[in-house]
Design a protein around this motif. Structure first.
Motif, PDB file in Angstrom:
ATOM      1  N   GLU A 226       0.830  -1.208   0.000  1.00 47.85           N
ATOM      2  CA  GLU A 226       0.000   0.000   0.000  1.00 47.85           C
ATOM      3  C   GLU A 226       0.867   1.263   0.000  1.00 47.85           C
ATOM      4  OE1 GLU A 226      -3.978  -1.700   2.323  1.00 47.85           O
ATOM      5  OE2 GLU A 226      -2.395  -0.663   3.430  1.00 47.85           O
ATOM      6  N   ARG A 227       1.964   1.254   0.741  1.00 47.60           N
ATOM      7  CA  ARG A 227       2.866   2.399   0.724  1.00 47.60           C
ATOM      8  C   ARG A 227       3.552   2.534  -0.637  1.00 47.60           C
ATOM      9  NH1 ARG A 227       5.745   1.554   6.684  1.00 47.60           N
ATOM     10  NH2 ARG A 227       3.971   2.342   7.939  1.00 47.60           N
ATOM     11  N   LYS A 228       3.892   1.407  -1.226  1.00 53.48           N
ATOM     12  CA  LYS A 228       4.496   1.449  -2.555  1.00 53.48           C
ATOM     13  C   LYS A 228       3.518   2.007  -3.584  1.00 53.48           C
ATOM     14  CE  LYS A 228       6.559  -1.616  -6.032  1.00 53.48           C
ATOM     15  NZ  LYS A 228       6.896  -3.030  -6.356  1.00 53.48           N
ATOM     16  N   ALA A 229       2.251   1.589  -3.501  1.00 54.67           N
ATOM     17  CA  ALA A 229       1.250   2.110  -4.433  1.00 54.67           C
ATOM     18  C   ALA A 229       1.048   3.614  -4.251  1.00 54.67           C
ATOM     19  CB  ALA A 229      -0.076   1.367  -4.234  1.00 54.67           C
ATOM     20  N   ALA A 230       1.111   4.093  -3.006  1.00 55.27           N
ATOM     21  CA  ALA A 230       0.967   5.528  -2.774  1.00 55.27           C
ATOM     22  C   ALA A 230       2.135   6.308  -3.389  1.00 55.27           C
ATOM     23  CB  ALA A 230       0.867   5.799  -1.273  1.00 55.27           C
ATOM     24  N   ARG A 231       3.356   5.768  -3.271  1.00 52.43           N
ATOM     25  CA  ARG A 231       4.515   6.436  -3.877  1.00 52.43           C
ATOM     26  C   ARG A 231       4.401   6.446  -5.394  1.00 52.43           C
ATOM     27  NH1 ARG A 231       7.353   3.226  -0.117  1.00 52.43           N
ATOM     28  NH2 ARG A 231       8.009   1.858  -1.825  1.00 52.43           N
ATOM     29  N   GLN A 232       3.990   5.321  -5.982  1.00 56.81           N
ATOM     30  CA  GLN A 232       3.855   5.265  -7.431  1.00 56.81           C
ATOM     31  C   GLN A 232       2.752   6.184  -7.936  1.00 56.81           C
ATOM     32  OE1 GLN A 232       3.244   1.060  -7.963  1.00 56.81           O
ATOM     33  NE2 GLN A 232       5.426   0.631  -8.217  1.00 56.81           N
ATOM     34  N   TRP A 233       1.697   6.344  -7.158  1.00 57.96           N
ATOM     35  CA  TRP A 233       0.620   7.237  -7.570  1.00 57.96           C
ATOM     36  C   TRP A 233       1.067   8.697  -7.524  1.00 57.96           C
ATOM     37  CZ3 TRP A 233      -3.837   7.098 -10.018  1.00 57.96           C
ATOM     38  CH2 TRP A 233      -4.709   8.164  -9.904  1.00 57.96           C
ATOM     39  N   ARG A 234       1.852   9.052  -6.518  1.00 59.15           N
ATOM     40  CA  ARG A 234       2.342  10.429  -6.438  1.00 59.15           C
ATOM     41  C   ARG A 234       3.380  10.733  -7.513  1.00 59.15           C
ATOM     42  NH1 ARG A 234       2.427   9.309  -0.752  1.00 59.15           N
ATOM     43  NH2 ARG A 234       4.673   8.890  -0.946  1.00 59.15           N
ATOM     44  N   ALA A 235       4.118   9.706  -7.958  1.00 60.10           N
ATOM     45  CA  ALA A 235       5.176   9.921  -8.939  1.00 60.10           C
ATOM     46  C   ALA A 235       4.660  10.034 -10.369  1.00 60.10           C
ATOM     47  CB  ALA A 235       6.200   8.787  -8.866  1.00 60.10           C
ATOM     48  N   ARG A 236       3.407   9.677 -10.617  1.00 61.07           N
ATOM     49  CA  ARG A 236       2.884   9.731 -11.982  1.00 61.07           C
ATOM     50  C   ARG A 236       2.667  11.185 -12.395  1.00 61.07           C
ATOM     51  NH1 ARG A 236      -2.474  10.934 -12.351  1.00 61.07           N
ATOM     52  NH2 ARG A 236      -3.534  11.102 -10.344  1.00 61.07           N
ATOM     53  N   MET A 237       2.583  11.406 -13.695  1.00 58.34           N
ATOM     54  CA  MET A 237       2.292  12.730 -14.216  1.00 58.34           C
ATOM     55  C   MET A 237       0.835  13.079 -13.915  1.00 58.34           C
ATOM     56  SD  MET A 237       5.098  13.823 -15.566  1.00 58.34           S
ATOM     57  CE  MET A 237       4.538  15.161 -16.627  1.00 58.34           C
ATOM     58  N   ARG A 238       0.603  14.319 -13.538  1.00 58.38           N
ATOM     59  CA  ARG A 238      -0.750  14.740 -13.198  1.00 58.38           C
ATOM     60  C   ARG A 238      -1.664  14.617 -14.411  1.00 58.38           C
ATOM     61  NH1 ARG A 238      -2.908  17.690  -9.101  1.00 58.38           N
ATOM     62  NH2 ARG A 238      -0.818  18.092  -8.282  1.00 58.38           N
ATOM     63  N   GLY A 239      -2.804  13.986 -14.204  1.00 55.85           N
ATOM     64  CA  GLY A 239      -3.762  13.796 -15.281  1.00 55.85           C
ATOM     65  C   GLY A 239      -3.549  12.536 -16.092  1.00 55.85           C
ATOM     66  N   GLN A 240      -2.443  11.805 -15.851  1.00 59.61           N
ATOM     67  CA  GLN A 240      -2.161  10.580 -16.603  1.00 59.61           C
ATOM     68  C   GLN A 240      -2.749   9.371 -15.873  1.00 59.61           C
ATOM     69  OE1 GLN A 240      -0.723  10.423 -19.626  1.00 59.61           O
ATOM     70  NE2 GLN A 240      -0.709  12.683 -19.580  1.00 59.61           N
TER      71      GLN A 240
END
Length: 441
Positions: A226-240
Protein backbone atom coordinates in the motif's frame (compact mmCIF):
# COMPACT_ATOMS: atom_id res chain seq x y z
CA UNK A 1 -45.51 -30.74 1.51
CA UNK A 2 -41.92 -29.73 0.94
CA UNK A 3 -39.71 -26.89 -0.11
CA UNK A 4 -37.17 -26.36 -2.86
CA UNK A 5 -33.82 -25.15 -1.57
CA UNK A 6 -31.78 -23.16 -4.08
CA UNK A 7 -28.09 -23.00 -3.23
CA UNK A 8 -24.89 -22.02 -5.01
CA UNK A 9 -21.64 -24.00 -4.77
CA UNK A 10 -18.43 -22.22 -5.80
CA UNK A 11 -15.43 -24.18 -7.06
CA UNK A 12 -12.07 -22.96 -8.34
CA UNK A 13 -11.17 -23.69 -11.97
CA UNK A 14 -7.81 -24.94 -13.20
CA UNK A 15 -7.34 -23.50 -16.69
CA UNK A 16 -4.63 -23.65 -19.31
CA UNK A 17 -3.35 -20.34 -20.75
CA UNK A 18 -5.43 -20.90 -23.89
CA UNK A 19 -8.58 -21.57 -21.89
CA UNK A 20 -7.95 -18.51 -19.70
CA UNK A 21 -7.57 -16.32 -22.79
CA UNK A 22 -10.81 -17.69 -24.27
CA UNK A 23 -12.76 -17.10 -21.06
CA UNK A 24 -11.31 -13.59 -20.73
CA UNK A 25 -12.50 -12.85 -24.25
CA UNK A 26 -16.00 -14.09 -23.42
CA UNK A 27 -16.04 -12.05 -20.21
CA UNK A 28 -15.09 -8.84 -22.02
CA UNK A 29 -17.74 -9.54 -24.67
CA UNK A 30 -20.39 -10.02 -21.97
CA UNK A 31 -19.37 -6.73 -20.35
CA UNK A 32 -19.49 -4.90 -23.70
CA UNK A 33 -22.92 -6.38 -24.42
CA UNK A 34 -24.15 -5.10 -21.06
CA UNK A 35 -22.88 -1.59 -21.88
CA UNK A 36 -24.48 -1.68 -25.33
CA UNK A 37 -27.79 -2.77 -23.80
CA UNK A 38 -27.62 -0.03 -21.20
CA UNK A 39 -26.83 2.63 -23.78
CA UNK A 40 -29.63 1.51 -26.08
CA UNK A 41 -32.11 1.03 -23.23
CA UNK A 42 -31.53 4.47 -21.70
CA UNK A 43 -31.28 6.38 -24.98
CA UNK A 44 -34.17 8.82 -25.26
CA UNK A 45 -34.95 8.91 -21.51
CA UNK A 46 -37.91 7.22 -19.89
CA UNK A 47 -40.27 7.90 -22.82
CA UNK A 48 -38.69 5.19 -24.99
CA UNK A 49 -38.23 1.62 -23.83
CA UNK A 50 -37.62 -1.21 -26.33
CA UNK A 51 -39.59 -4.39 -25.88
CA UNK A 52 -38.12 -7.76 -25.01
CA UNK A 53 -38.57 -8.98 -28.57
CA UNK A 54 -36.87 -5.92 -30.07
CA UNK A 55 -33.93 -6.30 -27.69
CA UNK A 56 -33.57 -10.00 -28.48
CA UNK A 57 -33.57 -9.32 -32.21
CA UNK A 58 -31.00 -6.57 -31.77
CA UNK A 59 -28.68 -8.93 -29.87
CA UNK A 60 -28.97 -11.59 -32.58
CA UNK A 61 -28.16 -9.06 -35.28
CA UNK A 62 -25.25 -7.62 -33.30
CA UNK A 63 -23.68 -11.08 -32.91
CA UNK A 64 -23.79 -11.41 -36.70
CA UNK A 65 -22.37 -7.97 -37.46
CA UNK A 66 -19.67 -7.73 -34.74
CA UNK A 67 -17.12 -10.58 -34.89
CA UNK A 68 -15.77 -10.24 -31.35
CA UNK A 69 -19.29 -10.19 -29.92
CA UNK A 70 -19.93 -13.57 -31.54
CA UNK A 71 -17.25 -15.05 -29.24
CA UNK A 72 -19.88 -14.95 -26.50
CA UNK A 73 -22.17 -18.02 -26.67
CA UNK A 74 -25.79 -17.36 -27.58
CA UNK A 75 -27.10 -18.69 -24.27
CA UNK A 76 -24.71 -16.45 -22.35
CA UNK A 77 -25.82 -13.43 -24.39
CA UNK A 78 -29.46 -14.16 -23.59
CA UNK A 79 -28.55 -14.45 -19.93
CA UNK A 80 -26.93 -11.00 -20.02
CA UNK A 81 -30.27 -9.61 -21.20
CA UNK A 82 -32.19 -11.42 -18.44
CA UNK A 83 -29.75 -10.19 -15.80
CA UNK A 84 -30.03 -6.63 -17.09
CA UNK A 85 -33.83 -6.69 -16.98
CA UNK A 86 -33.72 -8.21 -13.50
CA UNK A 87 -31.47 -5.36 -12.37
CA UNK A 88 -34.09 -2.85 -13.49
CA UNK A 89 -36.82 -4.82 -11.72
CA UNK A 90 -34.82 -4.79 -8.48
CA UNK A 91 -34.42 -1.04 -8.83
CA UNK A 92 -38.12 -0.44 -9.40
CA UNK A 93 -38.94 -2.65 -6.41
CA UNK A 94 -36.62 -0.56 -4.24
CA UNK A 95 -34.06 -3.32 -3.59
CA UNK A 96 -31.05 -1.93 -5.46
CA UNK A 97 -29.63 1.00 -7.37
CA UNK A 98 -30.30 1.43 -11.10
CA UNK A 99 -27.99 -0.41 -13.53
CA UNK A 100 -24.84 1.41 -14.61
CA UNK A 101 -22.11 0.99 -17.20
CA UNK A 102 -19.49 -1.61 -16.36
CA UNK A 103 -15.85 -0.51 -16.45
CA UNK A 104 -13.08 -2.70 -17.80
CA UNK A 105 -10.97 -2.60 -14.64
CA UNK A 106 -13.37 -2.30 -11.73
CA UNK A 107 -16.14 -4.63 -12.90
CA UNK A 108 -15.92 -8.36 -12.33
CA UNK A 109 -16.09 -10.50 -15.46
CA UNK A 110 -18.71 -13.24 -15.59
CA UNK A 111 -20.12 -15.63 -18.20
CA UNK A 112 -23.30 -17.67 -17.77
CA UNK A 113 -23.82 -21.25 -18.86
CA UNK A 114 -27.55 -21.62 -18.09
CA UNK A 115 -28.10 -25.04 -19.66
CA UNK A 116 -27.21 -27.68 -17.08
CA UNK A 117 -27.47 -30.54 -19.59
CA UNK A 118 -24.43 -29.25 -21.48
CA UNK A 119 -22.19 -29.05 -18.42
CA UNK A 120 -21.62 -32.83 -18.20
CA UNK A 121 -20.04 -32.72 -14.76
CA UNK A 122 -17.85 -35.69 -13.86
CA UNK A 123 -15.66 -36.44 -10.87
CA UNK A 124 -12.13 -37.50 -11.79
CA UNK A 125 -10.64 -38.32 -8.39
CA UNK A 126 -10.69 -37.20 -4.79
CA UNK A 127 -9.46 -33.68 -5.56
CA UNK A 128 -10.55 -32.88 -9.10
CA UNK A 129 -13.71 -32.71 -11.18
CA UNK A 130 -14.42 -31.82 -14.79
CA UNK A 131 -17.12 -29.93 -16.68
CA UNK A 132 -17.76 -28.63 -20.20
CA UNK A 133 -17.69 -24.89 -20.89
CA UNK A 134 -19.17 -23.73 -24.19
CA UNK A 135 -16.46 -22.74 -26.74
CA UNK A 136 -13.74 -23.63 -24.22
CA UNK A 137 -13.99 -27.39 -23.86
CA UNK A 138 -13.43 -29.67 -20.90
CA UNK A 139 -12.24 -27.75 -17.84
CA UNK A 140 -10.99 -29.10 -14.53
CA UNK A 141 -12.11 -27.71 -11.18
CA UNK A 142 -11.25 -28.36 -7.54
CA UNK A 143 -13.55 -30.93 -5.96
CA UNK A 144 -13.72 -29.29 -2.54
CA UNK A 145 -17.07 -30.84 -1.64
CA UNK A 146 -20.02 -32.82 -2.94
CA UNK A 147 -22.46 -31.35 -5.48
CA UNK A 148 -26.22 -32.01 -5.53
CA UNK A 149 -27.19 -34.02 -8.59
CA UNK A 150 -23.68 -35.39 -9.21
CA UNK A 151 -23.17 -39.04 -8.33
CA UNK A 152 -25.46 -40.23 -5.57
CA UNK A 153 -26.11 -36.81 -4.13
CA UNK A 154 -29.84 -35.89 -4.21
CA UNK A 155 -30.91 -32.80 -6.10
CA UNK A 156 -30.03 -31.37 -9.46
CA UNK A 157 -27.85 -28.68 -11.03
CA UNK A 158 -29.82 -25.99 -12.88
CA UNK A 159 -26.93 -24.03 -14.40
CA UNK A 160 -23.52 -22.49 -13.81
CA UNK A 161 -21.93 -19.08 -13.81
CA UNK A 162 -18.23 -18.49 -14.47
CA UNK A 163 -16.83 -15.59 -12.45
CA UNK A 164 -13.34 -14.10 -12.40
CA UNK A 165 -11.85 -12.36 -9.37
CA UNK A 166 -8.33 -11.50 -8.30
CA UNK A 167 -7.56 -15.18 -7.59
CA UNK A 168 -8.66 -16.40 -11.04
CA UNK A 169 -11.71 -17.99 -12.63
CA UNK A 170 -14.31 -19.83 -10.55
CA UNK A 171 -17.51 -21.67 -11.33
CA UNK A 172 -20.68 -21.20 -9.28
CA UNK A 173 -23.08 -24.13 -9.69
CA UNK A 174 -26.75 -23.28 -9.22
CA UNK A 175 -28.52 -26.20 -7.56
CA UNK A 176 -32.03 -27.17 -6.48
CA UNK A 177 -32.92 -29.67 -3.78
CA UNK A 178 -36.28 -30.96 -2.54
CA UNK A 179 -36.43 -30.81 1.25
CA UNK A 180 -39.30 -31.41 3.66
CA UNK A 181 -40.71 -28.45 5.53
CA UNK A 182 -38.74 -28.10 8.78
CA UNK A 183 -40.68 -28.53 11.98
CA UNK A 184 -40.44 -25.72 14.54
CA UNK A 185 -37.54 -26.50 16.85
CA UNK A 186 -38.07 -25.41 20.47
CA UNK A 187 -34.39 -25.03 21.17
CA UNK A 188 -32.78 -22.58 23.58
CA UNK A 189 -32.89 -18.86 22.87
CA UNK A 190 -29.82 -16.65 22.64
CA UNK A 191 -29.11 -12.99 22.08
CA UNK A 192 -26.22 -11.87 19.88
CA UNK A 193 -24.38 -8.58 20.10
CA UNK A 194 -22.11 -7.81 17.13
CA UNK A 195 -18.99 -5.79 17.74
CA UNK A 196 -15.28 -5.41 17.08
CA UNK A 197 -13.48 -6.57 20.23
CA UNK A 198 -15.86 -9.54 20.43
CA UNK A 199 -17.19 -10.31 16.92
CA UNK A 200 -20.24 -12.23 18.21
CA UNK A 201 -21.03 -11.93 21.91
CA UNK A 202 -23.70 -14.43 22.98
CA UNK A 203 -25.93 -13.96 25.99
CA UNK A 204 -24.97 -17.36 27.46
CA UNK A 205 -21.26 -16.52 27.40
CA UNK A 206 -20.42 -18.70 24.39
CA UNK A 207 -18.71 -15.85 22.53
CA UNK A 208 -17.36 -16.44 19.02
CA UNK A 209 -13.86 -15.10 18.35
CA UNK A 210 -11.48 -15.17 15.42
CA UNK A 211 -7.90 -14.17 14.83
CA UNK A 212 -6.62 -11.66 12.27
CA UNK A 213 -7.63 -12.48 8.72
CA UNK A 214 -4.04 -12.06 7.53
CA UNK A 215 -0.94 -13.56 9.10
CA UNK A 216 1.77 -11.29 10.44
CA UNK A 217 3.96 -11.58 7.33
CA UNK A 218 0.96 -11.09 5.04
CA UNK A 219 -0.18 -7.99 6.92
CA UNK A 220 3.35 -6.61 6.77
CA UNK A 221 3.52 -7.24 3.02
CA UNK A 222 0.11 -5.62 2.52
CA UNK A 223 1.24 -2.48 4.34
CA UNK A 224 4.43 -2.37 2.27
CA UNK A 225 2.48 -2.72 -0.98
CA UNK A 226 0.00 0.00 0.00
CA UNK A 227 2.87 2.40 0.72
CA UNK A 228 4.50 1.45 -2.56
CA UNK A 229 1.25 2.11 -4.43
CA UNK A 230 0.97 5.53 -2.77
CA UNK A 231 4.52 6.44 -3.88
CA UNK A 232 3.86 5.27 -7.43
CA UNK A 233 0.62 7.24 -7.57
CA UNK A 234 2.34 10.43 -6.44
CA UNK A 235 5.18 9.92 -8.94
CA UNK A 236 2.88 9.73 -11.98
CA UNK A 237 2.29 12.73 -14.22
CA UNK A 238 -0.75 14.74 -13.20
CA UNK A 239 -3.76 13.80 -15.28
CA UNK A 240 -2.16 10.58 -16.60
CA UNK A 241 -3.65 7.14 -15.95
CA UNK A 242 -2.01 4.55 -13.73
CA UNK A 243 1.15 2.93 -15.07
CA UNK A 244 1.59 -0.79 -15.61
CA UNK A 245 3.77 -1.02 -12.50
CA UNK A 246 1.10 0.65 -10.41
CA UNK A 247 -1.56 -1.69 -11.81
CA UNK A 248 0.64 -4.65 -10.94
CA UNK A 249 0.96 -3.34 -7.38
CA UNK A 250 -2.81 -2.93 -7.21
CA UNK A 251 -3.24 -6.55 -8.33
CA UNK A 252 -0.92 -7.77 -5.58
CA UNK A 253 -2.88 -5.78 -2.99
CA UNK A 254 -6.17 -7.17 -4.32
CA UNK A 255 -4.93 -10.75 -4.00
CA UNK A 256 -4.04 -10.29 -0.34
CA UNK A 257 -7.39 -8.68 0.40
CA UNK A 258 -9.22 -11.44 -1.45
CA UNK A 259 -7.39 -14.01 0.68
CA UNK A 260 -8.54 -12.23 3.84
CA UNK A 261 -12.10 -12.11 2.49
CA UNK A 262 -12.12 -15.84 1.87
CA UNK A 263 -10.91 -16.60 5.38
CA UNK A 264 -13.59 -14.33 6.84
CA UNK A 265 -16.26 -16.00 4.71
CA UNK A 266 -15.09 -19.45 5.83
CA UNK A 267 -15.25 -18.41 9.51
CA UNK A 268 -18.71 -16.94 9.05
CA UNK A 269 -20.04 -20.13 7.46
CA UNK A 270 -18.63 -22.39 10.17
CA UNK A 271 -19.74 -20.14 13.03
CA UNK A 272 -23.28 -19.61 11.76
CA UNK A 273 -23.69 -23.34 11.16
CA UNK A 274 -22.70 -24.04 14.77
CA UNK A 275 -25.10 -21.41 16.14
CA UNK A 276 -28.01 -22.51 13.93
CA UNK A 277 -27.57 -26.14 15.00
CA UNK A 278 -27.53 -25.31 18.71
CA UNK A 279 -30.20 -22.62 19.20
CA UNK A 280 -33.86 -22.44 18.22
CA UNK A 281 -34.34 -18.68 18.60
CA UNK A 282 -31.63 -16.15 17.81
CA UNK A 283 -32.24 -12.50 18.63
CA UNK A 284 -30.02 -9.85 17.01
CA UNK A 285 -29.99 -6.10 16.72
CA UNK A 286 -31.46 -4.50 13.63
CA UNK A 287 -28.35 -2.43 12.88
CA UNK A 288 -28.18 0.19 10.15
CA UNK A 289 -24.66 -0.62 9.05
CA UNK A 290 -24.68 1.89 6.20
CA UNK A 291 -25.35 4.75 8.59
CA UNK A 292 -22.92 3.40 11.17
CA UNK A 293 -20.04 3.30 8.68
CA UNK A 294 -20.73 6.70 7.14
CA UNK A 295 -17.72 8.99 6.88
CA UNK A 296 -17.29 11.72 9.48
CA UNK A 297 -15.32 13.98 7.15
CA UNK A 298 -18.12 16.55 6.92
CA UNK A 299 -18.01 19.55 4.62
CA UNK A 300 -15.78 22.59 4.23
CA UNK A 301 -18.17 24.78 6.20
CA UNK A 302 -18.85 22.13 8.86
CA UNK A 303 -15.79 19.85 9.10
CA UNK A 304 -16.07 16.65 11.08
CA UNK A 305 -14.34 15.73 14.33
CA UNK A 306 -12.08 12.74 15.03
CA UNK A 307 -12.14 11.87 11.33
CA UNK A 308 -9.15 9.50 11.43
CA UNK A 309 -10.49 7.70 14.48
CA UNK A 310 -13.93 7.31 12.88
CA UNK A 311 -12.37 6.05 9.63
CA UNK A 312 -10.48 3.38 11.58
CA UNK A 313 -13.71 2.35 13.30
CA UNK A 314 -15.46 2.17 9.94
CA UNK A 315 -12.73 -0.08 8.52
CA UNK A 316 -12.99 -2.38 11.53
CA UNK A 317 -16.77 -2.63 11.23
CA UNK A 318 -16.66 -3.26 7.49
CA UNK A 319 -13.92 -5.85 8.01
CA UNK A 320 -16.26 -7.91 10.19
CA UNK A 321 -19.04 -8.00 7.53
CA UNK A 322 -21.80 -8.30 10.14
CA UNK A 323 -24.53 -7.99 7.53
CA UNK A 324 -23.43 -11.17 5.75
CA UNK A 325 -23.23 -13.01 9.08
CA UNK A 326 -26.90 -12.30 9.77
CA UNK A 327 -27.89 -13.33 6.24
CA UNK A 328 -26.12 -16.67 6.59
CA UNK A 329 -27.55 -17.26 10.04
CA UNK A 330 -31.08 -16.42 8.93
CA UNK A 331 -31.35 -18.98 6.14
CA UNK A 332 -29.55 -21.69 8.16
CA UNK A 333 -31.97 -21.23 11.04
CA UNK A 334 -34.92 -21.44 8.64
CA UNK A 335 -33.62 -24.74 7.23
CA UNK A 336 -33.44 -26.23 10.72
CA UNK A 337 -36.78 -24.95 11.98
CA UNK A 338 -35.31 -22.11 14.02
CA UNK A 339 -36.24 -18.45 14.06
CA UNK A 340 -34.30 -15.23 13.56
CA UNK A 341 -35.77 -12.26 15.42
CA UNK A 342 -34.49 -8.68 14.92
CA UNK A 343 -34.99 -6.10 17.68
CA UNK A 344 -34.27 -2.35 17.83
CA UNK A 345 -30.70 -1.53 18.77
CA UNK A 346 -31.40 1.64 20.73
CA UNK A 347 -30.28 1.49 24.35
CA UNK A 348 -29.09 -2.12 24.43
CA UNK A 349 -25.50 -1.16 25.31
CA UNK A 350 -26.44 1.46 27.96
CA UNK A 351 -29.03 -0.50 29.96
CA UNK A 352 -28.14 -2.81 32.81
CA UNK A 353 -29.28 -6.38 32.20
CA UNK A 354 -29.65 -7.00 35.94
CA UNK A 355 -31.86 -4.12 37.10
CA UNK A 356 -32.92 -2.43 33.86
CA UNK A 357 -31.42 0.95 34.77
CA UNK A 358 -30.22 2.89 31.74
CA UNK A 359 -27.29 5.26 32.06
CA UNK A 360 -24.63 6.07 29.40
CA UNK A 361 -22.07 6.52 32.17
CA UNK A 362 -22.35 2.85 33.10
CA UNK A 363 -20.41 1.76 30.04
CA UNK A 364 -16.70 2.54 29.79
CA UNK A 365 -15.11 0.76 26.84
CA UNK A 366 -15.57 -2.99 27.17
CA UNK A 367 -16.51 -2.78 30.86
CA UNK A 368 -20.03 -2.23 32.12
CA UNK A 369 -20.57 -1.08 35.70
CA UNK A 370 -24.15 -0.22 36.62
CA UNK A 371 -24.50 3.05 38.50
CA UNK A 372 -27.71 1.84 40.15
CA UNK A 373 -27.23 -1.74 41.36
CA UNK A 374 -23.45 -2.08 40.98
CA UNK A 375 -23.52 -5.03 38.54
CA UNK A 376 -20.18 -5.36 36.75
CA UNK A 377 -19.51 -7.36 33.62
CA UNK A 378 -18.43 -7.30 30.01
CA UNK A 379 -20.25 -4.62 28.01
CA UNK A 380 -20.91 -6.90 25.03
CA UNK A 381 -22.32 -9.66 27.23
CA UNK A 382 -24.56 -7.15 28.96
CA UNK A 383 -25.81 -5.92 25.57
CA UNK A 384 -26.46 -9.51 24.44
CA UNK A 385 -28.56 -10.12 27.57
CA UNK A 386 -30.59 -6.98 26.87
CA UNK A 387 -31.09 -8.08 23.25
CA UNK A 388 -32.31 -11.49 24.40
CA UNK A 389 -34.72 -9.91 26.90
CA UNK A 390 -36.15 -7.63 24.21
CA UNK A 391 -36.59 -10.59 21.86
CA UNK A 392 -38.30 -12.75 24.48
CA UNK A 393 -40.66 -9.91 25.33
CA UNK A 394 -41.64 -9.65 21.66
CA UNK A 395 -41.79 -13.39 21.09
CA UNK A 396 -43.77 -14.16 24.24
CA UNK A 397 -41.27 -16.66 25.63
CA UNK A 398 -40.00 -14.58 28.56
CA UNK A 399 -40.87 -16.74 31.58
CA UNK A 400 -38.57 -16.70 34.60
CA UNK A 401 -37.87 -19.52 37.04
CA UNK A 402 -40.88 -18.78 39.29
CA UNK A 403 -43.33 -18.79 36.38
CA UNK A 404 -44.09 -15.05 36.23
CA UNK A 405 -43.99 -13.07 33.04
CA UNK A 406 -41.19 -10.55 32.90
CA UNK A 407 -42.49 -7.07 33.68
CA UNK A 408 -42.43 -5.06 30.51
CA UNK A 409 -43.36 -1.86 32.38
CA UNK A 410 -40.00 -1.89 34.20
CA UNK A 411 -38.17 -2.03 30.90
CA UNK A 412 -40.25 0.78 29.40
CA UNK A 413 -39.88 2.94 32.51
CA UNK A 414 -36.10 2.58 32.58
CA UNK A 415 -35.91 3.24 28.84
CA UNK A 416 -37.95 6.43 28.79
CA UNK A 417 -36.81 7.71 32.19
CA UNK A 418 -33.14 6.78 32.53
CA UNK A 419 -32.79 8.94 35.64
CA UNK A 420 -35.32 6.90 37.64
CA UNK A 421 -34.21 3.63 39.22
CA UNK A 422 -35.95 0.40 38.34
CA UNK A 423 -38.33 -1.50 40.62
CA UNK A 424 -36.50 -2.46 43.83
CA UNK A 425 -36.08 -6.19 44.30
CA UNK A 426 -37.20 -7.96 47.39
CA UNK A 427 -34.77 -9.74 49.66
CA UNK A 428 -33.58 -12.96 48.08
CA UNK A 429 -35.23 -12.23 44.72
CA UNK A 430 -33.11 -13.29 41.74
CA UNK A 431 -32.12 -10.74 39.16
CA UNK A 432 -33.49 -11.17 35.62
CA UNK A 433 -30.03 -12.19 34.43
CA UNK A 434 -29.75 -14.94 37.05
CA UNK A 435 -33.29 -16.03 36.34
CA UNK A 436 -32.47 -16.39 32.65
CA UNK A 437 -29.35 -18.38 33.43
CA UNK A 438 -31.35 -20.69 35.68
CA UNK A 439 -34.08 -21.21 33.09
CA UNK A 440 -31.55 -21.93 30.34
CA UNK A 441 -29.62 -24.35 32.52
Amino acid sequence: MGMKAHRSYVRRLSLSPEQTAELDQQGHAARALWNLLHEWWTWGGCTRRPTMRQTDEAIRQARKDIPWLADLPAQAAQQVLKTYLRAWKNFFDGHARPPEFKGRVRSRMSVDNPQASKLRIRRLNRRWGELTVIKVGRVRFRWSGSLPGVGREPGRITGARLVKDTLGWHVAFRTEQDRPDPEPRPGPAVGIDRGIHVPLALSDGNDQHHGPWLRAKEAERLLRLERKAARQWRARMRGQPASNRLRRTYDQIAKLRARAKRRRYDWQHKTTTTIAAKYGLVVAENLRLTSMTRSAKGTVDYPGKNVRRKSGLNRALLGEAHGRTIELLEYKLAERGGQMLPVPAAGTSQKCSACGHRDPVSRAGIKFSCTSCGWVGHADTNAALNILAAGLAVNGRGVDTVGRRREASTTRRSAYHPGKPARPRAAGEATPALAREGSEA
